[in-house]
Design a protein around this motif. Structure first.
Motif, PDB file in Angstrom:
ATOM      1  N   VAL A  13       0.767  -1.302  -0.009  1.00  0.00           N
ATOM      2  CA  VAL A  13      -0.070   0.051  -0.072  1.00  0.00           C
ATOM      3  C   VAL A  13       0.975   1.090   0.104  1.00  0.00           C
ATOM      4  CG1 VAL A  13      -1.764   1.215   1.130  1.00  0.00           C
ATOM      5  CG2 VAL A  13      -1.869  -1.109   1.081  1.00  0.00           C
ATOM      6  N   GLN A  14       1.809   1.235   0.623  1.00  0.00           N
ATOM      7  CA  GLN A  14       2.790   2.234   0.930  1.00  0.00           C
ATOM      8  C   GLN A  14       3.509   2.542  -0.609  1.00  0.00           C
ATOM      9  OE1 GLN A  14       5.679   1.986   4.051  1.00  0.00           O
ATOM     10  NE2 GLN A  14       6.056   4.314   4.250  1.00  0.00           N
ATOM     11  N   ARG A  15       3.935   1.720  -1.237  1.00  0.00           N
ATOM     12  CA  ARG A  15       4.373   1.760  -2.634  1.00  0.00           C
ATOM     13  C   ARG A  15       3.414   2.410  -3.594  1.00  0.00           C
ATOM     14  NH1 ARG A  15       6.451  -3.556  -1.733  1.00  0.00           N
ATOM     15  NH2 ARG A  15       5.023  -4.386  -3.520  1.00  0.00           N
ATOM     16  N   TYR A  16       2.241   1.968  -3.394  1.00  0.00           N
ATOM     17  CA  TYR A  16       1.145   2.397  -4.275  1.00  0.00           C
ATOM     18  C   TYR A  16       0.861   3.997  -3.933  1.00  0.00           C
ATOM     19  CZ  TYR A  16      -0.492  -1.554  -6.899  1.00  0.00           C
ATOM     20  OH  TYR A  16      -0.720  -2.689  -7.713  1.00  0.00           O
ATOM     21  N   ALA A  17       0.911   4.291  -2.663  1.00  0.00           N
ATOM     22  CA  ALA A  17       0.785   5.601  -2.415  1.00  0.00           C
ATOM     23  C   ALA A  17       1.751   6.542  -2.837  1.00  0.00           C
ATOM     24  CB  ALA A  17       0.680   5.745  -0.733  1.00  0.00           C
ATOM     25  N   LYS A  18       3.039   6.069  -2.712  1.00  0.00           N
ATOM     26  CA  LYS A  18       4.265   6.712  -3.282  1.00  0.00           C
ATOM     27  C   LYS A  18       3.916   6.886  -4.730  1.00  0.00           C
ATOM     28  CE  LYS A  18       9.174   6.729  -3.020  1.00  0.00           C
ATOM     29  NZ  LYS A  18      10.323   6.555  -2.606  1.00  0.00           N
ATOM     30  N   ALA A  19       3.604   5.820  -5.403  1.00  0.00           N
ATOM     31  CA  ALA A  19       3.624   5.926  -6.871  1.00  0.00           C
ATOM     32  C   ALA A  19       2.686   6.833  -7.388  1.00  0.00           C
ATOM     33  CB  ALA A  19       3.176   4.629  -7.603  1.00  0.00           C
ATOM     34  N   TYR A  20       1.511   6.882  -6.630  1.00  0.00           N
ATOM     35  CA  TYR A  20       0.363   7.800  -6.945  1.00  0.00           C
ATOM     36  C   TYR A  20       0.535   9.406  -6.339  1.00  0.00           C
ATOM     37  CZ  TYR A  20      -2.015   3.724  -8.485  1.00  0.00           C
ATOM     38  OH  TYR A  20      -2.246   2.509  -8.892  1.00  0.00           O
ATOM     39  N   GLY A  21       1.815   9.685  -5.514  1.00  0.00           N
ATOM     40  CA  GLY A  21       1.833  11.010  -4.930  1.00  0.00           C
ATOM     41  C   GLY A  21       0.987  11.323  -3.860  1.00  0.00           C
ATOM     42  N   LEU A  22       0.558  10.222  -3.053  1.00  0.00           N
ATOM     43  CA  LEU A  22      -0.390  10.452  -2.151  1.00  0.00           C
ATOM     44  C   LEU A  22       0.153  10.359  -0.625  1.00  0.00           C
ATOM     45  CD1 LEU A  22      -3.206   8.169  -3.429  1.00  0.00           C
ATOM     46  CD2 LEU A  22      -3.093  10.694  -3.878  1.00  0.00           C
ATOM     47  N   PRO A  23      -0.382  11.236   0.263  1.00  0.00           N
ATOM     48  CA  PRO A  23       0.063  10.918   1.733  1.00  0.00           C
ATOM     49  C   PRO A  23      -0.508   9.535   2.143  1.00  0.00           C
ATOM     50  CG  PRO A  23      -1.362  12.995   1.469  1.00  0.00           C
ATOM     51  CD  PRO A  23      -1.328  12.202  -0.097  1.00  0.00           C
TER      52      PRO A  23
END
Length: 193
Positions: free
Chosen positions: A58-68
């Motif tokens: 989930v953290q990787r996805y958040a980073k990839a999408y530029g999300l907190p």
């Protein structure tokens, strides 16, 4: 190509992402919608030994999408009931919503979850209100309620999304799993004969 149409409006929202296929697909869809500010929130119940891998995904996805990214690790243990786990997760999500002053929390409940919830509530002897208890509200948005699980899975495969399978989802000691794995297939089979 499977199309995933969801409507949540505009503004800031907390999206609950477990790392499972449903929430990964919802995150993918919403992250590509304009006029949305999303915060990816992940709650680790502390029930499975490999649950840290869910958070990493989930953290990787958040980073990839530029999300907190917001995360909390619970220590509920493998004997935690469904109700205790659900309450802990929603308490965390409400805290994150308050922290970010967000419009609402978005979850990835889908059409199959609605049927399972109706069966569970019926088994518990609910009145008619309980038969429609899984729906969107001002605090909680569930934009996938009209979409079957199979369409969600197909979307994930077509978009080559990675997700994690929760091993506890096959444990029928949990009522929802029993309904999903034992009762619903029997009902499907009975309607085909």
């Amino acid at each position: 190509m499977t199309v995933m149409k969801v409507n949540v409006g505009t503004g800031k929202y907390i999206i609950a992402v477990s790392g499972g296929v449903d929430s990964v697909v919802l995150l993918h869809v919403l992250a590509h919608m304009p006029d949305l500010q999303l915060v990816a929130a992940h709650y680790d119940h502390g029930i499975r030994q490999d649950s840290a891998e869910d958070r990493k995904l989930v953290q990787r996805y958040a980073k990839a999408y530029g999300l907190p990214f917001e995360y909390e690790e619970g220590k509920l243990g493998p004997q935690a009931s469904e109700a205790v786990a659900r309450n802990a997760r929603y308490n965390f999500l409400r805290q994150v919503r308050k922290k970010h002053d967000a419009e609402a929390i978005i979850t990835a409940h889908h059409q199959d979850d609605v049927l399972e919830t109706i069966i569970i509530n019926f088994m518990r002897g609910t009145k008619s209100k309980g038969l429609s208890s899984l729906r969107s509200s001002g605090e909680m948005l569930r934009p996938l309620l009209g979409i079957p699980k199979e369409d969600i899975r197909q979307y994930a495969l077509e978009h080559m999304l990675e997700w994690r399978e929760d091993s506890t989802n096959s444990d029928t000691k949990y009522l929802r799993n029993y309904v999903r794995l034992e009762l619903v297939p029997r009902m499907d089979a009975a309607t085909r004969t």
